[in-house]
Design a protein around this motif. Structure first.
Motif, PDB file in Angstrom:
ATOM      1  N   VAL A  51       0.865  -1.189   0.000  1.00 33.21           N
ATOM      2  CA  VAL A  51       0.000   0.000   0.000  1.00 33.21           C
ATOM      3  C   VAL A  51       0.897   1.233   0.000  1.00 33.21           C
ATOM      4  N   ASP A  52       0.948   1.919  -1.103  1.00 35.82           N
ATOM      5  CA  ASP A  52       1.901   3.008  -1.318  1.00 35.82           C
ATOM      6  C   ASP A  52       1.740   4.120  -0.285  1.00 35.82           C
ATOM      7  N   GLY A  53       2.830   4.425   0.456  1.00 36.20           N
ATOM      8  CA  GLY A  53       2.847   5.561   1.374  1.00 36.20           C
ATOM      9  C   GLY A  53       1.851   5.483   2.498  1.00 36.20           C
ATOM     10  N   PHE A  54       1.439   4.274   2.898  1.00 33.42           N
ATOM     11  CA  PHE A  54       0.359   4.152   3.872  1.00 33.42           C
ATOM     12  C   PHE A  54       0.762   4.664   5.251  1.00 33.42           C
ATOM     13  N   LEU A  55       2.041   4.610   5.568  1.00 28.70           N
ATOM     14  CA  LEU A  55       2.495   5.081   6.873  1.00 28.70           C
ATOM     15  C   LEU A  55       2.254   6.579   7.045  1.00 28.70           C
ATOM     16  N   ASP A  56       2.141   7.302   5.934  1.00 26.94           N
ATOM     17  CA  ASP A  56       1.880   8.737   6.008  1.00 26.94           C
ATOM     18  C   ASP A  56       0.430   9.045   6.353  1.00 26.94           C
ATOM     19  N   SER A  57      -0.412   8.020   6.454  1.00 29.54           N
ATOM     20  CA  SER A  57      -1.786   8.254   6.915  1.00 29.54           C
ATOM     21  C   SER A  57      -1.804   8.672   8.378  1.00 29.54           C
ATOM     22  N   ILE A  58      -0.737   8.359   9.119  1.00 31.25           N
ATOM     23  CA  ILE A  58      -0.568   8.886  10.475  1.00 31.25           C
ATOM     24  C   ILE A  58      -0.039  10.306  10.348  1.00 31.25           C
ATOM     25  N   ASP A  59      -0.624  11.220  11.072  1.00 29.79           N
ATOM     26  CA  ASP A  59      -0.303  12.646  10.934  1.00 29.79           C
ATOM     27  C   ASP A  59       1.002  12.967  11.666  1.00 29.79           C
ATOM     28  N   TRP A  60       2.124  12.876  10.951  1.00 24.63           N
ATOM     29  CA  TRP A  60       3.438  13.094  11.580  1.00 24.63           C
ATOM     30  C   TRP A  60       3.789  14.565  11.709  1.00 24.63           C
ATOM     31  N   GLY A  61       3.120  15.437  10.982  1.00 24.69           N
ATOM     32  CA  GLY A  61       3.339  16.870  11.157  1.00 24.69           C
ATOM     33  C   GLY A  61       4.530  17.409  10.386  1.00 24.69           C
ATOM     34  N   TRP A  62       4.839  18.678  10.652  1.00 31.16           N
ATOM     35  CA  TRP A  62       5.918  19.372   9.944  1.00 31.16           C
ATOM     36  C   TRP A  62       7.286  18.758  10.213  1.00 31.16           C
ATOM     37  N   PHE A  63       7.495  18.297  11.433  1.00 28.89           N
ATOM     38  CA  PHE A  63       8.789  17.722  11.792  1.00 28.89           C
ATOM     39  C   PHE A  63       8.783  16.210  11.595  1.00 28.89           C
ATOM     40  N   PHE A  64       8.182  15.745  10.485  1.00 30.04           N
ATOM     41  CA  PHE A  64       8.062  14.310  10.233  1.00 30.04           C
ATOM     42  C   PHE A  64       9.421  13.620  10.221  1.00 30.04           C
ATOM     43  N   PHE A  65      10.463  14.338   9.816  1.00 30.30           N
ATOM     44  CA  PHE A  65      11.801  13.749   9.781  1.00 30.30           C
ATOM     45  C   PHE A  65      12.324  13.462  11.184  1.00 30.30           C
ATOM     46  N   LEU A  66      11.688  14.050  12.208  1.00 33.15           N
ATOM     47  CA  LEU A  66      12.020  13.737  13.596  1.00 33.15           C
ATOM     48  C   LEU A  66      10.955  12.856  14.247  1.00 33.15           C
ATOM     49  N   THR A  67       9.673  13.157  13.971  1.00 31.93           N
ATOM     50  CA  THR A  67       8.612  12.407  14.635  1.00 31.93           C
ATOM     51  C   THR A  67       8.632  10.933  14.256  1.00 31.93           C
ATOM     52  N   LYS A  68       8.918  10.626  13.002  1.00 31.36           N
ATOM     53  CA  LYS A  68       8.932   9.218  12.570  1.00 31.36           C
ATOM     54  C   LYS A  68      10.010   8.412  13.298  1.00 31.36           C
ATOM     55  N   PRO A  69      11.283   8.849  13.280  1.00 32.00           N
ATOM     56  CA  PRO A  69      12.289   8.055  14.006  1.00 32.00           C
ATOM     57  C   PRO A  69      12.111   8.080  15.516  1.00 32.00           C
ATOM     58  N   ILE A  70      11.624   9.198  16.065  1.00 34.42           N
ATOM     59  CA  ILE A  70      11.400   9.259  17.516  1.00 34.42           C
ATOM     60  C   ILE A  70      10.330   8.247  17.916  1.00 34.42           C
ATOM     61  N   PHE A  71       9.242   8.188  17.136  1.00 33.40           N
ATOM     62  CA  PHE A  71       8.215   7.216  17.499  1.00 33.40           C
ATOM     63  C   PHE A  71       8.706   5.782  17.308  1.00 33.40           C
ATOM     64  N   ALA A  72       9.444   5.534  16.222  1.00 34.19           N
ATOM     65  CA  ALA A  72       9.951   4.178  15.992  1.00 34.19           C
ATOM     66  C   ALA A  72      10.815   3.733  17.172  1.00 34.19           C
TER      67      ALA A  72
END
Length: 605
Positions: free
Chosen positions: A340-361
């Motif tokens: 499912v293309d880009g499905f992880l972006d359905s979670i609202d990571w916000g402007w700082f997605f480059f930080l929120t994604k690894p921080i949550f992982a």
């Protein structure tokens, strides 16, 4: 005013200003779409689905389709889901998430995601066909078609069901519905042509929502509304913006937001839940978002290419429906393992997605190891502090050197007098000769701003923090501290104020108080500034932040407390190792004596 204090005040004021701006201003804007332009582009390419203006009427709400109707139902039973499918339109319109409750009370009702027409907040998914060539519009199934159960009794991960409808004109429509052990349904729509001539029809899926959700947050840091992925481009449109593209079914005006993609999906996202139509990836389809003003209906559609079925042949198209909780691990599985293309972006990571994604992982993996989100947040804080330690080390070393220069600074002030230019030149020479960077002192504080916002986003948005307990009275890390000074933190026999009330904002809990104390102690690593304005700012800052952050999520306040404590230890140790000797207790005593002297002076006057 020495430069160390200037930098600290500047960084603190900047942090405060950004926090206020973040919580009050700058909501992300949705780019307007020109429906007319997109329709023209759509019709220029004959390989893609045409606009609804030319063909389907089944997707437009009618009185028959929207009236509550009794029809047989097929039960849905999985470990994660319960509900039923109505044979009226083959609708999934009754779906509950068995692992989630509305509140932390163990007896609270489970969360209901989809509801049938006739109930408040009706919300359902339906799949059908629109007529094109060789078949009449009344001879295709739509949202109000009554289907017949052909195979199966209960939909489970191991037992799919098949519903069928014979149009009496030589075409038999079937839909095989299956579900996995999480939240993904599959609808294999087929049409069997028993006539001697070919026929053509176009399959579609719709999500229809009656009005805005009752629990709509309307908080700009969180996106709620339509969410769509179009060939790698994410679009998020709030309910207020959707209404700008209203459709009046009586006039059939096509003021809609539509797009064409070869991969992607479209649906509605809530705070923690989502329903999403996912056509076959790699096959062109049209996704459309509509609002029917007369009925207050929100609708998204995924319309697939025309299927031409030769005489005696059968054509099948499979569309998936995600309906459930936005669990990171499951959504990542659908993206990485099921395409499912880009499905992880359905979670609202916000402007700082480059930080929120690894921080949550990282937080997620820590929780797997530790088994408690509160302790995982503390472990995450330690890891983040270790990662920024090199920068912090340079900063604290610079602060220690500046303390050593204090006697020289005082002499310089005496020599320069009121000559500000001479004072500035002398300070710069002093810094240069001693290899001190006066701006280094504010770098750790500035670095905390994006980290703080990213963690705020993670804690507020991700479902993994919802109702996650820590210790004792902290039973939900995504909610404010429920304790209150008003009832002496539970010692007095009456309840604490309701979260969000004025009393709750004033009579804060244990964690916010610990936050204020930790900030106050961190200040005492350095003597109070001599400038009266600085003194006032420093005196009030911990307590202002204490009340300002007191109604934030407990997980975020916990992080901030841990961050302050670790910073205190780091700064104390590094300054001691470079000859500076922070006198914390002496600074506390000095500030108390100074306050007492000021009060006595005022009384003497």
């Amino acid at each position: 005013m020495d430069d160390q204090n200037k930098n600290l005040i500047l960084a603190t004021v900047l942090s405060f200003a950004v926090i206020v701006a973040w919580t009050t201003l700058f909501p992300p804007e949705d780019l307007p779409v020109d429906p007319a332009t997109e329709t023209v582009q759509l019709l220029e390419d004959p390989t893609l689905p045409a606009s609804d203006a030319a063909a389907p009427t089944a997707m437009t709400p009618t009185d028959a389709a929207e009236a509550p109707a009794e029809a047989p139902r097929v039960p849905i039973e999985t470990d994660e889901l319960s509900g039923s499918i109505s044979l009226l339109g083959g609708r999934i319109d009754d779906l509950a998430l068995t692992q989630y409750r509305e509140t932390i009370d163990e007896n609270a009702p489970i969360v209901r995601l989809l509801k049938p027409v006739g109930e408040a907040g009706a919300y359902f998914a339906s799949f059908g066909w629109t007529a094109t060539d060789g078949i009449d519009a009344s001879a295709v199934p739509g949202p109000d078609t009554v289907w017949t159960l052909e195979n199966g009794e209960t939909l489970t991960p191991t037992t799919p069901v098949t519903i069928t409808w014979d149009n009496g004109a030589g075409q038999i429509f079937r839909t095989e519905i299956s579900v996995d052990d999480a939240y993904m349904f599959s609808f294999a729509q087929s049409v069997e042509n028993t006539t001697s001539t070919p026929v053509s029809a176009r399959p579609y899926g719709i999500l229809r929502r009656h009005g805005e959700p009752a629990d709509l947050k309307n908080f700009f840091i969180l996106h709620e509304g339509m969410v769509r992925m179009t060939d790698g481009e994410l679009e998020e449109t709030g309910y207020d913006d959707i209404t700008e593209y209203a459709v009046d079914p009586r006039e059939r005006t096509q003021a809609e937001r539509l797009d064409v993609a070869s991969s992607g999906w479209i649906g509605y996202t809530d705070h923690y839940w989502m329903t999403t139509l996912i056509p076959e990836q790699g096959v062109p389809f049209r996704s459309t978002s509509k609002y029917f003003d007369v009925r207050d209906l929100y609708q998204v559609e995924a319309v697939m290419p025309i299927e031409t079925v030769a005489a005696g042949e059968t054509a099948t198209v499979t569309t998936r429906l995600f309906a459930g909780a936005k669990e990171w691990e499951e959504i990542r599985h659908y993206q990485d393992e099921e395409g499912v293309d880009g499905f992880l972006d359905s979670i609202d990571w916000g402007w700082f997605f480059f930080l929120t994604k690894p921080i949550f992982a990282l937080l997620h993996y820590l929780n797997i190891v530790i088994g408690n989100m509160g302790w995982s947040i503390l472990a995450l804080t330690v890891i983040l502090k270790i990662l920024v330690l090199p920068l912090a080390y340079k900063s604290y070393v610079s602060m220690a050197k500046m303390k050593e220069l204090q006697p020289e600074m005082e002499k310089l002030k005496e020599r320069a007098g009121d000559d500000k230019q001479a004072m500035q030149q002398g300070m710069m020479k002093l810094y240069k000769d001693n290899k001190v960077n006066p701006a280094a002192g504010c770098l750790p504080i500035l670095l905390q701003i994006p980290i703080f916002f990213s963690l705020y986003k993670v804690i507020f948005v991700t479902i993994e923090l919802r109702h996650a307990p820590w210790i004792g009275w902290i039973r939900d890390l995504s909610a404010p501290d429920p304790s209150s000074f008003l009832n002496l933190f539970g010692l007095l026999p009456f309840a604490a104020p309701e979260p969000g009330s004025i009393l709750a904002l004033i009579f804060i809990g244990i964690l916010p108080i610990l936050l204020g104390v930790s900030m106050w102690l961190q200040q005492k690593l350095n003597p109070a500034p001599t400038d009266p304005t600085q003194q006032m700012i420093f005196a009030w800052m911990p307590w202002v932040f204490m009340f300002m952050l007191g109604h934030f999520a407990s997980g975020l306040v916990l992080y901030w407390i841990a961050n302050n404590v670790i910073t205190f230890i780091q700064q104390y140790a590094i300054m001691r190792s470079h000859g500076a000797k922070p006198d914390v207790f002496g600074n506390i005593k000095a500030s108390i004596k100074k306050k007492a002297a000021e009060d006595a002076k005022k009384e003497g006057k």
